[in-house]
Write an enzyme that holds these catalytic residues in place. Structure first.
Site, PDB file in Angstrom:
ATOM      1  N   ARG A  72       0.895  -1.062   0.028  1.00 49.33           N
ATOM      2  CA  ARG A  72      -0.006  -0.181  -0.086  1.00 49.33           C
ATOM      3  C   ARG A  72       0.761   1.205  -0.011  1.00 49.33           C
ATOM      4  O   ARG A  72       0.521   2.298   0.999  1.00 49.33           O
ATOM      5  CB  ARG A  72      -0.845   0.000   1.285  1.00 49.33           C
ATOM      6  N   SER A  96     -10.844  -0.808   2.666  1.00 43.06           N
ATOM      7  CA  SER A  96     -10.358  -0.843   3.602  1.00 43.06           C
ATOM      8  C   SER A  96      -9.930   0.628   4.280  1.00 43.06           C
ATOM      9  O   SER A  96      -9.294   1.395   3.437  1.00 43.06           O
ATOM     10  CB  SER A  96      -9.089  -1.731   3.796  1.00 43.06           C
ATOM     11  N   GLU A 130      -5.510   3.960   5.199  1.00 43.30           N
ATOM     12  CA  GLU A 130      -5.251   3.875   4.153  1.00 43.30           C
ATOM     13  C   GLU A 130      -5.846   4.848   2.695  1.00 43.30           C
ATOM     14  O   GLU A 130      -4.833   5.315   2.221  1.00 43.30           O
ATOM     15  CB  GLU A 130      -5.932   2.431   3.369  1.00 43.30           C
TER      16      GLU A 130
HETATM   17  P1  FAD Z   1      -8.691   8.154  -6.000  1.00 49.20           P
HETATM   18  O1  FAD Z   1      -9.327   7.679  -4.982  1.00 49.20           O
HETATM   19  O2  FAD Z   1      -9.180   9.062  -6.887  1.00 49.20           O
HETATM   20  O3  FAD Z   1      -7.240   8.690  -5.641  1.00 49.20           O
HETATM   21  C1  FAD Z   1      -6.283   7.826  -4.760  1.00 49.20           C
HETATM   22  C2  FAD Z   1      -5.055   8.523  -4.800  1.00 49.20           C
HETATM   23  O4  FAD Z   1      -4.470   8.555  -5.847  1.00 49.20           O
HETATM   24  C3  FAD Z   1      -5.142   9.961  -4.328  1.00 49.20           C
HETATM   25  O5  FAD Z   1      -3.765  10.307  -3.436  1.00 49.20           O
HETATM   26  C4  FAD Z   1      -4.994  10.660  -5.747  1.00 49.20           C
HETATM   27  O6  FAD Z   1      -4.305  11.843  -5.421  1.00 49.20           O
HETATM   28  C5  FAD Z   1      -4.226   9.878  -6.300  1.00 49.20           C
HETATM   29  N1  FAD Z   1      -4.436   9.779  -7.656  1.00 49.20           N
HETATM   30  C6  FAD Z   1      -5.418   9.394  -8.541  1.00 49.20           C
HETATM   31  N2  FAD Z   1      -5.326   9.324  -9.631  1.00 49.20           N
HETATM   32  C7  FAD Z   1      -4.112   9.696 -10.106  1.00 49.20           C
HETATM   33  C8  FAD Z   1      -3.062  10.085 -11.105  1.00 49.20           C
HETATM   34  N3  FAD Z   1      -3.536   9.667 -12.400  1.00 49.20           N
HETATM   35  N4  FAD Z   1      -1.863  10.590 -11.077  1.00 49.20           N
HETATM   36  C9  FAD Z   1      -1.437  10.723  -9.806  1.00 49.20           C
HETATM   37  N5  FAD Z   1      -2.037  10.668  -8.373  1.00 49.20           N
HETATM   38  C10 FAD Z   1      -3.406  10.030  -8.677  1.00 49.20           C
HETATM   39  N6  FAD Z   1      -7.546  -0.983  -2.823  1.00 49.20           N
HETATM   40  C11 FAD Z   1      -6.464  -2.066  -2.954  1.00 49.20           C
HETATM   41  O7  FAD Z   1      -5.348  -1.879  -2.833  1.00 49.20           O
HETATM   42  N7  FAD Z   1      -7.083  -3.432  -2.688  1.00 49.20           N
HETATM   43  C12 FAD Z   1      -8.207  -3.746  -2.367  1.00 49.20           C
HETATM   44  O8  FAD Z   1      -8.845  -4.935  -2.525  1.00 49.20           O
HETATM   45  C13 FAD Z   1      -9.468  -2.449  -2.410  1.00 49.20           C
HETATM   46  N8  FAD Z   1     -10.483  -2.699  -2.454  1.00 49.20           N
HETATM   47  C14 FAD Z   1     -11.469  -1.786  -2.326  1.00 49.20           C
HETATM   48  C15 FAD Z   1     -12.852  -1.963  -2.327  1.00 49.20           C
HETATM   49  C16 FAD Z   1     -13.925  -1.006  -2.304  1.00 49.20           C
HETATM   50  C17 FAD Z   1     -15.265  -1.275  -2.200  1.00 49.20           C
HETATM   51  C18 FAD Z   1     -13.152   0.197  -2.603  1.00 49.20           C
HETATM   52  C19 FAD Z   1     -14.346   1.656  -2.553  1.00 49.20           C
HETATM   53  C20 FAD Z   1     -11.831   0.699  -2.557  1.00 49.20           C
HETATM   54  C21 FAD Z   1     -10.984  -0.588  -2.481  1.00 49.20           C
HETATM   55  N9  FAD Z   1      -9.705  -0.145  -2.708  1.00 49.20           N
HETATM   56  C22 FAD Z   1      -9.028  -1.214  -2.778  1.00 49.20           C
HETATM   57  C23 FAD Z   1      -9.203   1.134  -2.783  1.00 49.20           C
HETATM   58  C24 FAD Z   1      -9.211   1.698  -4.061  1.00 49.20           C
HETATM   59  O9  FAD Z   1     -10.095   1.184  -5.092  1.00 49.20           O
HETATM   60  C25 FAD Z   1      -7.869   1.854  -4.919  1.00 49.20           C
HETATM   61  O10 FAD Z   1      -7.014   2.609  -4.019  1.00 49.20           O
HETATM   62  C26 FAD Z   1      -7.914   2.550  -6.185  1.00 49.20           C
HETATM   63  O11 FAD Z   1      -6.656   2.566  -6.835  1.00 49.20           O
HETATM   64  C27 FAD Z   1      -8.221   4.073  -6.108  1.00 49.20           C
HETATM   65  O12 FAD Z   1      -8.541   4.609  -7.379  1.00 49.20           O
HETATM   66  P2  FAD Z   1      -9.047   5.771  -7.942  1.00 49.20           P
HETATM   67  O13 FAD Z   1      -9.091   6.157  -9.267  1.00 49.20           O
HETATM   68  O14 FAD Z   1     -10.565   5.989  -7.321  1.00 49.20           O
HETATM   69  O15 FAD Z   1      -8.246   6.856  -6.971  1.00 49.20           O
HETATM   70  N1  EPU Z   2     -11.565 -10.177  10.102  1.00 49.25           N
HETATM   71  C1  EPU Z   2     -11.998  -9.807  11.312  1.00 49.25           C
HETATM   72  N2  EPU Z   2     -13.078  -8.808  11.134  1.00 49.25           N
HETATM   73  C2  EPU Z   2     -13.824  -8.593   9.883  1.00 49.25           C
HETATM   74  C3  EPU Z   2     -13.336  -9.089   8.729  1.00 49.25           C
HETATM   75  C4  EPU Z   2     -11.869  -9.535   8.815  1.00 49.25           C
HETATM   76  O1  EPU Z   2     -11.566 -10.174  12.235  1.00 49.25           O
HETATM   77  O2  EPU Z   2     -15.089  -7.837  10.189  1.00 49.25           O
HETATM   78  C5  EPU Z   2     -10.079 -10.708  10.009  1.00 49.25           C
HETATM   79  C6  EPU Z   2     -10.655 -12.386   9.773  1.00 49.25           C
HETATM   80  O3  EPU Z   2      -9.756 -13.115  10.521  1.00 49.25           O
HETATM   81  C7  EPU Z   2      -9.853 -12.313   8.361  1.00 49.25           C
HETATM   82  C8  EPU Z   2      -8.876 -11.264   8.287  1.00 49.25           C
HETATM   83  O4  EPU Z   2      -9.262 -10.285   9.056  1.00 49.25           O
HETATM   84  O5  EPU Z   2      -9.511 -13.549   7.877  1.00 49.25           O
HETATM   85  C9  EPU Z   2      -8.461 -10.779   7.004  1.00 49.25           C
HETATM   86  O6  EPU Z   2      -9.722 -10.433   6.175  1.00 49.25           O
HETATM   87  P1  EPU Z   2      -9.796 -10.068   4.756  1.00 49.25           P
HETATM   88  O7  EPU Z   2      -9.445 -11.431   3.996  1.00 49.25           O
HETATM   89  O8  EPU Z   2     -10.983  -9.603   4.361  1.00 49.25           O
HETATM   90  O9  EPU Z   2      -8.655  -9.178   4.592  1.00 49.25           O
HETATM   91  P2  EPU Z   2      -8.242  -7.874   5.020  1.00 49.25           P
HETATM   92  O10 EPU Z   2      -6.687  -7.938   5.721  1.00 49.25           O
HETATM   93  O11 EPU Z   2      -9.082  -7.240   5.974  1.00 49.25           O
HETATM   94  C10 EPU Z   2      -7.016  -7.058   2.826  1.00 49.25           C
HETATM   95  C11 EPU Z   2      -6.957  -5.571   2.335  1.00 49.25           C
HETATM   96  C12 EPU Z   2      -8.141  -5.442   1.438  1.00 49.25           C
HETATM   97  C13 EPU Z   2      -8.023  -6.818   0.093  1.00 49.25           C
HETATM   98  C14 EPU Z   2      -8.049  -8.075   1.004  1.00 49.25           C
HETATM   99  C15 EPU Z   2      -8.007  -9.263   0.097  1.00 49.25           C
HETATM  100  C16 EPU Z   2      -5.589  -4.138   3.357  1.00 49.25           C
HETATM  101  C17 EPU Z   2      -5.760  -2.969   4.192  1.00 49.25           C
HETATM  102  N3  EPU Z   2      -6.782  -4.639   3.128  1.00 49.25           N
HETATM  103  O12 EPU Z   2      -8.182  -6.991   3.780  1.00 49.25           O
HETATM  104  O13 EPU Z   2      -7.909  -4.498   0.384  1.00 49.25           O
HETATM  105  O14 EPU Z   2      -9.234  -6.704  -0.605  1.00 49.25           O
HETATM  106  O15 EPU Z   2      -6.884  -7.944   2.199  1.00 49.25           O
HETATM  107  O16 EPU Z   2      -6.567  -9.411  -0.188  1.00 49.25           O
HETATM  108  O17 EPU Z   2      -4.607  -4.549   3.059  1.00 49.25           O
HETATM  109  C18 EPU Z   2      -8.230  -2.108   0.507  1.00 49.25           C
HETATM  110  O18 EPU Z   2      -7.309  -1.963   0.234  1.00 49.25           O
HETATM  111  O19 EPU Z   2      -9.326  -1.174   0.371  1.00 49.25           O
HETATM  112  C19 EPU Z   2      -8.986  -3.390   0.399  1.00 49.25           C
HETATM  113  C20 EPU Z   2     -10.312  -3.717   0.605  1.00 49.25           C
END
Ligand code: FAD
Ligand code: EPU
Length: 347
Positions: free
Chosen positions: A174, A247, A343
């Site tokens: 991240r 997250s 995050e």
């Molecule tokens: P924004 O939210 O618009 O911007 C995020 C950051 O990037 C800001 O600092 C912005 O200034 C910068 N930025 C954006 N575009 C550019 C550009 N072109 N040039 C320079 N800087 C830029 N993230 C994960 O890693 N793993 C996950 O599993 C995950 N699951 C998610 C689930 C949900 C339901 C949601 C809502 C979010 C999740 N995220 C996850 C976070 C998010 O999807 C990512 O961080 C994604 O890359 C953000 O893209 P965005 O275009 O919306 O960026």
């Molecule tokens: N857990 C809890 N309570 C909850 C949910 C999860 O205790 O309500 C515990 C469970 O033990 C579970 C563990 O947390 O096994 C891990 O949960 P999960 O697999 O959902 O993953 P996470 O660590 O919570 C991370 C990323 C997610 C990504 C998933 C899958 C971060 C901060 N988040 O979540 O990314 O989708 O793994 O790889 O690293 C994001 O960055 O926005 C995001 C959604």
């Protein structure tokens, strides 16, 4: 820049723009100026505009990893350029250039549909391709850095478009050069190298079980993508239904000795061994253990599905969500001595 909105070749400017639909928390906020750039070649001209030179800049993609806590007193710049082009095909793999304004999930579908592997674990992550390298998006045991070769970006220090090789981007969990120095580089496109065959990553908790439930014993990338989509849809609230940014906290990385100590007192705390004597702990578990899962303060809340996801039940402001996040941080710190880091970018 006087009229409320105007279009120039390569970009469009809107004054006093509503950002409510430009952030997945759907909190209300306005920008003094919103500039949507659909051709990166217009960036030198955009950065020459008086308003851009004089006012603070915020780069925005699809707004799925930001929390807006106030109006933005300057320019919000969104890169909206689209396009996917294969630059080189070596048979076993190919190199492709994807413009920053492409939607990440659509690109993953495109890659699978064209017979490329690698991105299947990263399916259904919201946001733009241009934002993917910013925090080095990751899920289900894969990070995007593994497939990025080069990034093209406009460097505000030099005032020029340039190329950054993967090795200089300092990608980590991240994290990246871009996240540490926000708004210096405007990412305009990303070059990926994707294989046609590769060893699938099935080790993340729940993946093999999901494939078994789907009655698939020899998965291909498309089947793995389907399993990940099912897992994500079950675990995470859908931002189209309830505002959130995924997250809200990073999983804390701590010295293994500290992790062992915490696990002696809390044997159920999930921990994953990392490099150099470090351990990653589950932030979700820590937040749930402090009683926050499903908690609601007005319209700001913690999802009842996933303790790491803060949500907007309707009319919460960014400031109310930020205040709830602060309570979570303070409570986890007091109880476990671990300081959670957000995050999303808090603006
Ligand atoms: P924004 O939210 O618009 O911007 C995020 C950051 O990037 C800001 O600092 C912005 O200034 C910068 N930025 C954006 N575009 C550019 C550009 N072109 N040039 C320079 N800087 C830029 N993230 C994960 O890693 N793993 C996950 O599993 C995950 N699951 C998610 C689930 C949900 C339901 C949601 C809502 C979010 C999740 N995220 C996850 C976070 C998010 O999807 C990512 O961080 C994604 O890359 C953000 O893209 P965005 O275009 O919306 O960026
Ligand atoms: N857990 C809890 N309570 C909850 C949910 C999860 O205790 O309500 C515990 C469970 O033990 C579970 C563990 O947390 O096994 C891990 O949960 P999960 O697999 O959902 O993953 P996470 O660590 O919570 C991370 C990323 C997610 C990504 C998933 C899958 C971060 C901060 N988040 O979540 O990314 O989708 O793994 O790889 O690293 C994001 O960055 O926005 C995001 C959604």
């Amino acid at each position: 820049m006087k009229p409320s909105s105007f279009t120039q070749p390569g970009y469009r400017v809107t004054a006093d723009a509503d950002l409510t639909h430009h952030n997945s928390f759907r909190v209300p906020a306005r920008a003094q100026w919103l500039i949507e750039v659909d051709d990166a070649r217009a960036l030198p001209e955009v950065f020459g505009l008086g308003a851009v030179k004089r006012s603070p800049l915020l780069i925005l993609g699809e707004g799925s990893n930001v929390l807006l806590t106030r109006d933005w007193p300057g320019v919000v710049l969104a890169v909206a350029a689209r396009g996917i082009r294969v630059l080189e095909d070596r048979g076993d793999d190919a190199r492709m250039r994807v413009e920053a304004g492409e939607n990440w999930n659509e690109f993953v579908h495109w890659s699978l549909g064209h017979g490329f592997a690698g991105l299947e674990n990263l399916i259904l992550i919201p946001g733009s391709v241009g934002a993917a390298p910013i925090q080095n998006i990751g899920a289900y045991g894969v990070e995007v850095r593994e497939f990025i070769e080069t990034i093209e970006a406009f460097d505000r220090h030099s005032g020029q478009l340039g190329r950054l090789d993967n090795a200089v981007c300092n990608f980590a969990y991240r994290d990246s050069l871009f996240k540490r120095d926000p708004d210096r580089f405007v990412v305009t496109s990303v070059e990926f190298r994707l294989p046609r065959q590769h060893e699938l990553r099935l080790d993340y908790a729940g993946v093999r079980e999901e494939l078994a439930a789907m009655k698939i014993d020899a998965p291909n990338p498309a089947a793995l993508a389907e399993a990940v989509m099912r897992l994500r849809t079950r675990k995470l609230p859908n931002p189209a239904e309830i505002g959130n940014a995924g997250s809200f906290f990073k999983n804390p990385v701590v010295p293994s000795a500290l992790a062992n100590e915490l696990r002696r007192e809390n044997p159920a705390l999930p921990a994953w061994l990392g490099n150099a004597g470090q351990c990653k702990l589950s932030a979700a578990w820590l937040v749930e253990a402090c009683g926050f899962k499903g908690l609601r303060e007005g319209d700001a809340g913690v999802s009842e599905r996933h303790a790491l996801v803060l949500v907007n039940h309707g009319t919460a402001t960014g400031e109310q969500i930020r205040a709830l996040a602060q309570r979570v941080v303070d409570t986890v710190q007091t109880r476990f001595g671990i300081r959670l880091e957000p995050e999303p970018r808090i603006v």
